[in-house]
Scaffold this motif. Structure first.
Motif, mmCIF file in Angstrom:
data_model
loop_
_atom_site.group_PDB
_atom_site.id
_atom_site.type_symbol
_atom_site.label_atom_id
_atom_site.label_comp_id
_atom_site.label_asym_id
_atom_site.label_seq_id
_atom_site.Cartn_x
_atom_site.Cartn_y
_atom_site.Cartn_z
ATOM 1 N N ILE A 272 -15.221 8.813 12.493
ATOM 2 C CA ILE A 272 -14.378 8.556 13.663
ATOM 3 C C ILE A 272 -13.593 7.265 13.473
ATOM 4 O O ILE A 272 -12.383 7.201 13.743
ATOM 5 C CB ILE A 272 -15.226 8.490 14.944
ATOM 6 N N VAL A 273 -14.285 6.228 13.010
ATOM 7 C CA VAL A 273 -13.616 4.935 12.802
ATOM 8 C C VAL A 273 -12.524 5.067 11.747
ATOM 9 O O VAL A 273 -11.415 4.516 11.896
ATOM 10 C CB VAL A 273 -14.642 3.857 12.400
ATOM 11 N N ASP A 274 -12.794 5.814 10.667
ATOM 12 C CA ASP A 274 -11.782 6.027 9.630
ATOM 13 C C ASP A 274 -10.569 6.766 10.186
ATOM 14 O O ASP A 274 -9.409 6.423 9.857
ATOM 15 C CB ASP A 274 -12.374 6.829 8.465
ATOM 16 N N GLU A 275 -10.801 7.778 11.018
ATOM 17 C CA GLU A 275 -9.691 8.518 11.627
ATOM 18 C C GLU A 275 -8.845 7.597 12.497
ATOM 19 O O GLU A 275 -7.611 7.656 12.490
ATOM 20 C CB GLU A 275 -10.236 9.668 12.469
ATOM 21 N N ARG A 276 -9.494 6.740 13.252
ATOM 22 C CA ARG A 276 -8.757 5.811 14.120
ATOM 23 C C ARG A 276 -7.914 4.837 13.300
ATOM 24 O O ARG A 276 -6.778 4.532 13.657
ATOM 25 C CB ARG A 276 -9.732 5.038 15.001
ATOM 26 N N ARG A 277 -8.488 4.354 12.222
ATOM 27 C CA ARG A 277 -7.738 3.419 11.382
ATOM 28 C C ARG A 277 -6.530 4.119 10.764
ATOM 29 O O ARG A 277 -5.450 3.525 10.652
ATOM 30 C CB ARG A 277 -8.645 2.872 10.283
ATOM 31 N N ALA A 278 -6.707 5.381 10.359
ATOM 32 C CA ALA A 278 -5.590 6.126 9.788
ATOM 33 C C ALA A 278 -4.475 6.296 10.815
ATOM 34 O O ALA A 278 -3.286 6.141 10.497
ATOM 35 C CB ALA A 278 -6.069 7.495 9.297
ATOM 36 N N ARG A 279 -4.848 6.613 12.045
ATOM 37 C CA ARG A 279 -3.820 6.769 13.093
ATOM 38 C C ARG A 279 -3.139 5.447 13.406
ATOM 39 O O ARG A 279 -1.934 5.405 13.639
ATOM 40 C CB ARG A 279 -4.458 7.347 14.356
ATOM 41 N N ALA A 280 -3.922 4.370 13.422
ATOM 42 C CA ALA A 280 -3.339 3.056 13.692
ATOM 43 C C ALA A 280 -2.327 2.687 12.611
ATOM 44 O O ALA A 280 -1.253 2.154 12.906
ATOM 45 C CB ALA A 280 -4.437 2.004 13.780
ATOM 46 N N LEU A 281 -2.664 2.988 11.351
ATOM 47 C CA LEU A 281 -1.724 2.718 10.258
ATOM 48 C C LEU A 281 -0.475 3.574 10.401
ATOM 49 O O LEU A 281 0.646 3.116 10.151
ATOM 50 C CB LEU A 281 -2.402 2.991 8.913
ATOM 51 N N ALA A 282 -0.660 4.830 10.816
ATOM 52 C CA ALA A 282 0.494 5.712 10.991
ATOM 53 C C ALA A 282 1.393 5.216 12.118
ATOM 54 O O ALA A 282 2.622 5.265 12.008
ATOM 55 C CB ALA A 282 0.014 7.131 11.289
ATOM 56 N N GLN A 283 0.795 4.730 13.200
ATOM 57 C CA GLN A 283 1.600 4.225 14.309
ATOM 58 C C GLN A 283 2.331 2.952 13.925
ATOM 59 O O GLN A 283 3.452 2.705 14.353
ATOM 60 C CB GLN A 283 0.702 3.989 15.517
ATOM 61 N N THR A 284 1.679 2.133 13.080
ATOM 62 C CA THR A 284 2.340 0.922 12.593
ATOM 63 C C THR A 284 3.536 1.278 11.717
ATOM 64 O O THR A 284 4.591 0.643 11.776
ATOM 65 C CB THR A 284 1.352 0.056 11.787
ATOM 66 N N ALA A 285 3.363 2.332 10.910
ATOM 67 C CA ALA A 285 4.448 2.762 10.026
ATOM 68 C C ALA A 285 5.550 3.481 10.798
ATOM 69 O O ALA A 285 6.693 3.538 10.346
ATOM 70 C CB ALA A 285 3.901 3.677 8.940
ATOM 71 N N SER A 286 5.233 4.037 11.969
ATOM 72 C CA SER A 286 6.212 4.776 12.773
ATOM 73 C C SER A 286 6.231 4.213 14.186
ATOM 74 O O SER A 286 5.676 4.796 15.111
ATOM 75 C CB SER A 286 5.864 6.263 12.805
ATOM 76 N N PRO A 287 6.833 3.047 14.401
ATOM 77 C CA PRO A 287 6.806 2.413 15.721
ATOM 78 C C PRO A 287 7.509 3.211 16.805
ATOM 79 O O PRO A 287 7.289 2.980 17.977
ATOM 80 C CB PRO A 287 7.507 1.070 15.480
ATOM 81 N N ASP A 288 8.353 4.166 16.420
ATOM 82 C CA ASP A 288 9.083 4.962 17.421
ATOM 83 C C ASP A 288 8.324 6.208 17.815
ATOM 84 O O ASP A 288 8.853 7.072 18.515
ATOM 85 C CB ASP A 288 10.461 5.367 16.864
ATOM 86 N N ASP A 289 7.109 6.334 17.338
ATOM 87 C CA ASP A 289 6.300 7.522 17.649
ATOM 88 C C ASP A 289 6.114 7.632 19.159
ATOM 89 O O ASP A 289 5.689 6.687 19.815
ATOM 90 C CB ASP A 289 4.942 7.396 16.957
ATOM 91 N N ASN A 290 6.445 8.776 19.709
ATOM 92 C CA ASN A 290 6.367 8.970 21.151
ATOM 93 C C ASN A 290 5.162 9.782 21.579
ATOM 94 O O ASN A 290 5.103 10.303 22.686
ATOM 95 C CB ASN A 290 7.641 9.683 21.657
ATOM 96 N N ASP A 291 4.175 9.923 20.682
ATOM 97 C CA ASP A 291 2.979 10.658 21.057
ATOM 98 C C ASP A 291 2.276 9.954 22.198
ATOM 99 O O ASP A 291 2.311 8.719 22.301
ATOM 100 C CB ASP A 291 2.018 10.752 19.872
ATOM 101 N N PRO A 292 1.616 10.691 23.096
ATOM 102 C CA PRO A 292 0.895 10.053 24.197
ATOM 103 C C PRO A 292 -0.234 9.200 23.660
ATOM 104 O O PRO A 292 -0.857 9.527 22.650
ATOM 105 C CB PRO A 292 0.342 11.245 25.002
ATOM 106 N N PRO A 293 -0.535 8.045 24.305
ATOM 107 C CA PRO A 293 -1.543 7.133 23.790
ATOM 108 C C PRO A 293 -2.961 7.631 23.941
ATOM 109 O O PRO A 293 -3.861 7.108 23.342
ATOM 110 C CB PRO A 293 -1.341 5.863 24.625
ATOM 111 N N PHE A 294 -3.180 8.661 24.773
ATOM 112 C CA PHE A 294 -4.511 9.220 24.895
ATOM 113 C C PHE A 294 -4.400 10.673 25.301
ATOM 114 O O PHE A 294 -3.331 11.167 25.626
ATOM 115 C CB PHE A 294 -5.374 8.417 25.886
ATOM 116 N N ASP A 295 -5.520 11.388 25.266
ATOM 117 C CA ASP A 295 -5.528 12.822 25.512
ATOM 118 C C ASP A 295 -5.001 13.142 26.896
ATOM 119 O O ASP A 295 -5.507 12.633 27.899
ATOM 120 C CB ASP A 295 -6.958 13.371 25.380
#
Length: 285
Positions: A104-127
């Motif tokens: 779970i922690v690894d998945e979160r870190r991967a998403r955090a890196l993806a959001q850092t790489a794509s600051p314009d990402d408009n995905d909702p911040p939570f479910d």
């Protein structure tokens, strides 16, 4: 009160054994339901067994809301930490939960890196389908979990040895369901299960179906098959080597450790490749 039982959450932690469930039922019938059920909105997070027993016997119970959950991952991490803090769970389940937390922690870190790489990402911040807390409640969010980047960190979280973590990983990856069931039930030890997991799946199933004694014999055969080549290597090395068994043992341990580290490195490389592919897919989406 409308309480929703989510079957995925109910099954997220291994269920109680029949004996444990009977003991809990006797306790609740004698003393009542002393611990409050934990809810996330209407969803029951903790206390599925207590809730079922109270419903069965028409007994009262208390509930408490945890407004710090933002996503289902928060719920999963909280459930894992709650169970890791209990002494009653087996070493095998403790290791499984710690490895699950690492994923779970690894998945979160991967998403955090993806959001850092794509600051314009408009995905909702939570479910969007999950119960939503108010802005005031969201201000008191759960602290980020500590990273579990090494086997030593996983072992500390599970209160196990690094070697036990290695064996539990092997069981998860290689063991047949029948063998996993046997170690979960405490029929055999983690060490025995890890040895038997080296066998082909059909031999694992056959040994598990035959019972504890056959599983132990199968583990013994695996260990002997590993020991024989090492003994033959020592004998072929000549008399000088035979005169220094302590040195031979140290060399064999080092060779075994090198093999383990090589396998760990290969597994880490695969994990890195998987995370990179997920990041690329996320950025492309």
């Amino acid at each position: 009160m409308n309480i929703v039982v989510n079957e995925e959450l109910k099954a997220y932690i291994d269920p109680l054994t029949p004996e444990e469930h009977e003991a809990l039922e006797r306790s609740i019938l004698t003393e009542g339901c002393r611990d409050a059920l934990v809810l996330w909105g209407d969803v029951l997070v903790d206390g599925h067994n207590r809730y079922g027993i109270c419903q069965k016997h028409g007994l009262p119970f208390q509930t408490v809301q945890n407004t710090r959950f933002k996503t289902i991952e928060d719920v999963h991490l909280w459930m894992i930490d709650q169970h890791l803090g209990r002494r009653s769970i087996s070493d095998f389940l403790r290791g499984v939960l710690a490895l699950r937390k690492k994923d779970i922690v690894d998945e979160r870190r991967a998403r955090a890196l993806a959001q850092t790489a794509s600051p314009d990402d408009n995905d909702p911040p939570f479910d969007t389908d999950a119960p939503q807390a108010s802005p005031a409640d969201r201000a008191a969010t759960l602290p980020p979990p500590a990273p579990l980047g090494s086997r030593e960190a996983i072992a500390r979280a599970a209160r196990l040895s690094s070697n036990q973590v290695v064996m539990i990983e092997k069981i998860q990856k290689q063991a047949a369901p029948e063998l996993v069931a046997a170690v979960k039930a405490g029929v055999i030890s983690i060490n025995t299960a890890a040895a038997v997991a080296s066998l082909p799946a059909d031999e694992q199933v056959s040994a598990a179906n035959a019972g504890k004694d056959e599983l132990r014999q199968a583990a013994k055969r695996v260990r002997e098959s590993r020991r024989r080549p090492r003994e033959e290597a020592v004998e072929s090395a000549g008399p000088d080597t035979a005169e220094s068994p302590a040195t031979d043992g140290a060399v064999l341990q080092l060779q075994q450790r090198v093999a383990e580290l090589t396998a760990e490195n290969a597994a880490l490389q695969r994990q890195i490749a998987e995370l990179q592919s997920r990041l690329l897919a996320h950025a492309g989406g």
